[in-house]
Design a protein around this motif. Sequence first.
Motif, PDB file in Angstrom:
ATOM      1  N   PRO A  17       1.737  -2.222   9.963  1.00 56.38           N
ATOM      2  CA  PRO A  17       0.621  -2.667  10.189  1.00 56.38           C
ATOM      3  C   PRO A  17      -0.444  -1.356   9.437  1.00 56.38           C
ATOM      4  O   PRO A  17      -0.021  -0.634  10.061  1.00 56.38           O
ATOM      5  CB  PRO A  17      -0.338  -3.012  10.805  1.00 56.38           C
ATOM      6  N   ALA A  18      -1.119  -1.719   7.938  1.00 54.91           N
ATOM      7  CA  ALA A  18      -2.277  -0.999   7.041  1.00 54.91           C
ATOM      8  C   ALA A  18      -3.809  -0.544   8.201  1.00 54.91           C
ATOM      9  O   ALA A  18      -3.668  -2.251   8.525  1.00 54.91           O
ATOM     10  CB  ALA A  18      -1.833  -0.870   6.070  1.00 54.91           C
ATOM     11  N   ASP A  19      -4.248   0.723   7.926  1.00 53.25           N
ATOM     12  CA  ASP A  19      -5.349   0.661   8.709  1.00 53.25           C
ATOM     13  C   ASP A  19      -6.647  -0.517   7.213  1.00 53.25           C
ATOM     14  O   ASP A  19      -5.867  -0.560   6.293  1.00 53.25           O
ATOM     15  CB  ASP A  19      -5.875   1.496   8.733  1.00 53.25           C
ATOM     16  N   PRO A  20      -7.231  -1.372   7.708  1.00 55.00           N
ATOM     17  CA  PRO A  20      -7.081  -2.461   6.566  1.00 55.00           C
ATOM     18  C   PRO A  20      -8.109  -2.207   6.193  1.00 55.00           C
ATOM     19  O   PRO A  20      -8.431  -1.960   5.193  1.00 55.00           O
ATOM     20  CB  PRO A  20      -8.389  -3.170   7.508  1.00 55.00           C
ATOM     21  N   VAL A  21      -9.164  -0.710   7.054  1.00 54.08           N
ATOM     22  CA  VAL A  21      -9.489   0.039   5.613  1.00 54.08           C
ATOM     23  C   VAL A  21      -9.341   1.043   4.655  1.00 54.08           C
ATOM     24  O   VAL A  21      -9.190   0.855   3.735  1.00 54.08           O
ATOM     25  CB  VAL A  21     -10.385   1.306   6.426  1.00 54.08           C
ATOM     26  N   ARG A  22      -8.079   0.739   4.367  1.00 58.43           N
ATOM     27  CA  ARG A  22      -7.060   1.544   3.620  1.00 58.43           C
ATOM     28  C   ARG A  22      -6.747   0.452   2.516  1.00 58.43           C
ATOM     29  O   ARG A  22      -6.552   0.987   1.493  1.00 58.43           O
ATOM     30  CB  ARG A  22      -5.078   2.218   4.369  1.00 58.43           C
ATOM     31  N   LEU A  23      -7.577  -1.089   2.536  1.00 54.12           N
ATOM     32  CA  LEU A  23      -7.190  -1.998   1.536  1.00 54.12           C
ATOM     33  C   LEU A  23      -8.649  -2.237   0.845  1.00 54.12           C
ATOM     34  O   LEU A  23      -7.964  -2.477  -0.534  1.00 54.12           O
ATOM     35  CB  LEU A  23      -7.168  -3.615   2.556  1.00 54.12           C
ATOM     36  N   ILE A  24      -9.478  -0.988   1.379  1.00 52.54           N
ATOM     37  CA  ILE A  24     -10.385  -0.682   0.105  1.00 52.54           C
ATOM     38  C   ILE A  24     -10.415  -0.813  -1.034  1.00 52.54           C
ATOM     39  O   ILE A  24     -11.023  -1.035  -2.161  1.00 52.54           O
ATOM     40  CB  ILE A  24     -11.560  -0.141   0.834  1.00 52.54           C
ATOM     41  N   ILE A  49       0.716  -0.919  -0.007  1.00 43.49           N
ATOM     42  CA  ILE A  49       0.164   0.182   0.145  1.00 43.49           C
ATOM     43  C   ILE A  49       0.624   1.144  -0.001  1.00 43.49           C
ATOM     44  O   ILE A  49       1.394   1.306   0.798  1.00 43.49           O
ATOM     45  CB  ILE A  49      -1.001  -0.233   0.962  1.00 43.49           C
ATOM     46  N   VAL A  50       1.315   2.128  -0.844  1.00 40.92           N
ATOM     47  CA  VAL A  50       1.333   3.101  -1.525  1.00 40.92           C
ATOM     48  C   VAL A  50       1.097   4.089   0.036  1.00 40.92           C
ATOM     49  O   VAL A  50      -1.103   4.549   0.445  1.00 40.92           O
ATOM     50  CB  VAL A  50       1.541   4.326  -2.670  1.00 40.92           C
ATOM     51  N   ASP A  51       2.132   5.126   0.843  1.00 41.17           N
ATOM     52  CA  ASP A  51       1.435   5.565   1.897  1.00 41.17           C
ATOM     53  C   ASP A  51       1.296   7.243   1.577  1.00 41.17           C
ATOM     54  O   ASP A  51       2.091   8.275   0.609  1.00 41.17           O
ATOM     55  CB  ASP A  51       2.758   5.919   2.721  1.00 41.17           C
ATOM     56  N   ASP A  52       0.126   7.128   1.427  1.00 40.87           N
ATOM     57  CA  ASP A  52      -0.863   8.416   0.575  1.00 40.87           C
ATOM     58  C   ASP A  52      -1.401   9.787   1.850  1.00 40.87           C
ATOM     59  O   ASP A  52      -1.455   9.103   2.474  1.00 40.87           O
ATOM     60  CB  ASP A  52      -1.132   8.506  -1.318  1.00 40.87           C
ATOM     61  N   LYS A  53      -1.407  10.533   1.241  1.00 40.75           N
ATOM     62  CA  LYS A  53      -2.962  11.430   1.833  1.00 40.75           C
ATOM     63  C   LYS A  53      -3.620  10.645   2.218  1.00 40.75           C
ATOM     64  O   LYS A  53      -4.897  10.479   1.534  1.00 40.75           O
ATOM     65  CB  LYS A  53      -3.042  12.798   2.019  1.00 40.75           C
ATOM     66  N   PRO A  54      -4.233  10.039   3.302  1.00 44.27           N
ATOM     67  CA  PRO A  54      -5.471   9.874   3.949  1.00 44.27           C
ATOM     68  C   PRO A  54      -6.720  10.140   2.922  1.00 44.27           C
ATOM     69  O   PRO A  54      -6.927  11.409   3.889  1.00 44.27           O
ATOM     70  CB  PRO A  54      -5.234   8.963   5.251  1.00 44.27           C
TER      71      PRO A  54
END
Length: 79
Positions: free
Chosen positions: A44-51, A9-14
């Motif tokens: 660990p990634a926030d699961p919501v960011r996977l959507i 997951i690319v770390d970008d502005k949420p």
Amino acid sequence: MAKLKLAPIVDDKPVKVAIELPAALHRDLVTYADILCRDTGQKPADPVRLIVPMLERFMATDRGFAKARKARTGSEQDR
């Protein structure tokens, strides 16, 4: 290492999104995030960011959608 369809997951502005998920789907997202973290060595990634990446991947690999989008784009250009 698991063969996951998502890349790291690319770390970008949420962006804040409000969505209701069935509990079982949320548990699966948490598990997926844990496996992705372990396999990629990321934090660990926030699961919501996977959507979003999951939806992008789904649409990018859906041949029926690609065909319909191409037909729609072609018909819009004919106007």
